[in-house]
Design an enzyme around this catalytic site. Sequence first.
Site, PDB file in Angstrom:
ATOM      1  N   HIS A 702       5.980  77.183 -27.221  1.00 32.18           N
ATOM      2  CA  HIS A 702       6.518  78.165 -28.162  1.00 32.18           C
ATOM      3  C   HIS A 702       6.389  79.583 -27.649  1.00 32.18           C
ATOM      4  CE1 HIS A 702       6.521  74.815 -30.982  1.00 32.18           C
ATOM      5  NE2 HIS A 702       7.548  75.457 -31.471  1.00 32.18           N
ATOM      6  N   CYS A 734       5.819  70.067 -26.117  1.00 31.21           N
ATOM      7  CA  CYS A 734       6.940  69.670 -26.967  1.00 31.21           C
ATOM      8  C   CYS A 734       8.231  69.892 -26.165  1.00 31.21           C
ATOM      9  CB  CYS A 734       6.897  70.515 -28.246  1.00 31.21           C
ATOM     10  SG  CYS A 734       8.023  69.977 -29.535  1.00 31.21           S
TER      11      CYS A 734
HETATM   12  N1  GLN Z   1      12.656  65.292 -28.119  1.00 31.97           N
HETATM   13  C1  GLN Z   1      12.587  66.496 -28.881  1.00 31.97           C
HETATM   14  C2  GLN Z   1      12.723  67.677 -27.942  1.00 31.97           C
HETATM   15  O1  GLN Z   1      12.312  67.567 -26.821  1.00 31.97           O
HETATM   16  C3  GLN Z   1      11.283  66.592 -29.627  1.00 31.97           C
HETATM   17  C4  GLN Z   1      11.216  67.824 -30.459  1.00 31.97           C
HETATM   18  C5  GLN Z   1      10.008  67.909 -31.358  1.00 31.97           C
HETATM   19  O2  GLN Z   1       9.046  67.222 -31.209  1.00 31.97           O
HETATM   20  N2  GLN Z   1      10.057  68.758 -32.341  1.00 31.97           N
HETATM   21  O3  GLN Z   1      13.223  68.711 -28.324  1.00 31.97           O
HETATM   22 ZN    ZN Z   2       7.240  68.145 -30.480  1.00 29.99          ZN
END
Ligand code: GLN
Ligand code: ZN
Length: 762
Positions: A702, A734
């Site tokens: 983020h 993520c």
């Molecule tokens: N596969 C999704 C991505 O990579 C997962 C997103 C998430 O966990 N919010 O964007």
């Molecule tokens: Zn995620």
Amino acid sequence: MLRTSVVGFPRIGAKRELKTLVEAYFKGNISREALFSGAQELRRNHWLLQKKEGLDLIPSNDFSFYDTFLDMACMLNVIPLRYKELGLNDIDTYFAMAKGYQDDKRDVKALEMKKWFNTNYHYIVPEIDDSIEFKLNSSKVFEEYQESLAEGIETKPVIIGPFTFLKLSRIKTNKDFNELLLAVLPVYEEILDRFNDLQVKMLQIDEPAIVMDLSSAKVNSFVNIYEKLLARKGRVKVLLQTYFGDIRDIYKEVISLDFDAIGLDFIEGKKTRQLIRQYGFPSDKILFAGIVNGKNIWINNYALSMSVLDDILNFVSRDRLVLSTSCSLLHVPYTVENENKMETYYKENLAFAREKLRELTDLKQLLQADNYQENLIYQANQEIIQRKKISQDFFFTDVQAKISSLSSKDFIRQPSFSERIKKQKEILNLPIFPTTTIGSFPQTAEVRKLRSDYRKGNIGTEQYKNKIREYIREAIKIQEEIGLDVLVHGEYERNDMVEYFAENLRGFLITQNGWVQSYGTRVVKPPIIFRDVKREKAITVEWICYAQSLTNKLVKGILTGPITILNWSFPREDISLEETAFQIALAVKEEVMDLEAAGIKIIQIDEAALREKLPLRKTDWNSEYLDWAIKAFRLVHSSVKAETQIHTHMCYSEFADIIKEIEAMDADVYSFEAARSDLSLLDVLKENRFCREIGLGVYDIHSPRIPKVTEIQNILNKITAKLEVPKIWVNPDCGLKTRGMAETVPSLINLVTAVQKQRQML
Ligand code: GLN
Ligand code: ZN
């Protein structure tokens, strides 16, 4: 006098103005002054709209540049030293806490972010250590109140109460909860003094934390602090606002405290009515009755609301009743009026924030009418409700037949994990510390424009597909160059992990402008589950297979899981969540089977939002939610071959207390976000002998900051100290879609370099 109110109003704006404004400031495109005046205009518009819709008690300080919880932290001077030491001005310090700060010399990470109760909103978690000295540090709440006065509106300022503030903060000192409450009390007293000086009529103090399970010690803490605080309220009327449930553990105590008004949730508060019947409601207090659902988007059924209100009126006199929302309208989109492409047939069933204001005014009018059933407003409402009830459009008989024929073996994958993993290791042949990403690659402005051009019909299908294939080729090439082990196709075809699947399954309604704030400047557009869900065609297979055709490395297919699709949509209320979850699970299962049949060996089923709808009270966790949620996930993958490796990914929530259930989802590999919460999950995994393979996120996606090689190595050392090497995967926290290529590539290079160094050392 019967009145209307809302707990809070969406701040993002009808056209996401707040997002545009704040992001422009981040990019340095607008000045601080322009940021502030843009915000002022937004607040003004929102107040005037509420006034126009006839709302009697309009909130202020529900506005925030990023997050109201972070605002509260700044107001109480809960600003960790590392942010103060940056020497930035107020607003930049604030944004540094929210998103981290990096320049040539300095590099500070953001504060942790967590889900706000059982919603998809995320708040910034304040950090309280010994260096924190509570004092009144911001005048935002006073200024916004005065600003509203200047608009001719006497608002009710909203702040977060001391109990909830401390309960949801991260405490890094040895002081106990009561000591901290006493330490912060003087600031709240000062706030009350200031409000007295300003002659504020009513102050709303939000204490949603008291809808959760409370020990008697916590009940005492609450009572003690409010006995003290309310002694200082002077002429200001204090509204204690609760939401997201009932306050069964503390109702008796709350009604005997010196609050002038109490806000209760009659939608999610299953026991709220019972509490009032059992213990009554004090005749000297005002009841803010949350009867309009602040979280869902269906129109209010006036017949139901009127019967609840009739019941309430047995205990509360009409002049002490305020009709309100069950929680802040922050959780619903702005207005249905912006859905100009949607058919009336759908539209008439929906109420977003603005329409909910109207519902409150309607209900007030009905309550004042002699015979409300004769009222045209009432009749029109009931006609819509009836039309939907008798319509056959909401059901698919084939889906219902499949659901009713499910048996227990549909929820069990054979053979067990320990046998599967051996076969998978053989077939996949990955090095130790396999590296991968979570799925999405940066969604550049160009990618977004491509999708929107396609959507608008500016470009044809073939042209669109060619372009997406080009992005996939680039992504595969870059990943190969970086040296990642398990590749992804990049999710370029997806605007959003839930909306994309909703668009391609039947049963969902997609809005044009139904934006809801998820955190800071991030907004999402939750689809609406309108009818039974089914899959009529393959969704992702084409893209994932294309990516696999370009490389000798393994490409992981990425899907969104049923619980996340359910939890990030607005659900139906005419069938159970469980039934909806199984319907979606069956649809996703078909996709999984098609991917497997097409030769994809690793399939990741994301359940980012698993925890989201977890009941707030622990006693309800399994019976009301986890039992069926975990089953829905198992249903999705129960039929794949032993050799097919099933991954799942979860992020931004507490996992410790549901780790057993998470393991019961029976995936082979789990990737967890962990970098923003200091890897605290490691101990949990170890203590619970979590036996699956695990990828703990090694850097926070983020923030634009690039993690250093040594930093990732340190994290890997911490991980290897606690987990067995053969179980460890390495990945970012993520998906990378919110990032740019400029930081993504060097970050991933550092990740791979760190892994190579660790491999050499072993
Ligand atoms: N596969 C999704 C991505 O990579 C997962 C997103 C998430 O966990 N919010 O964007
Ligand atoms: Zn995620």
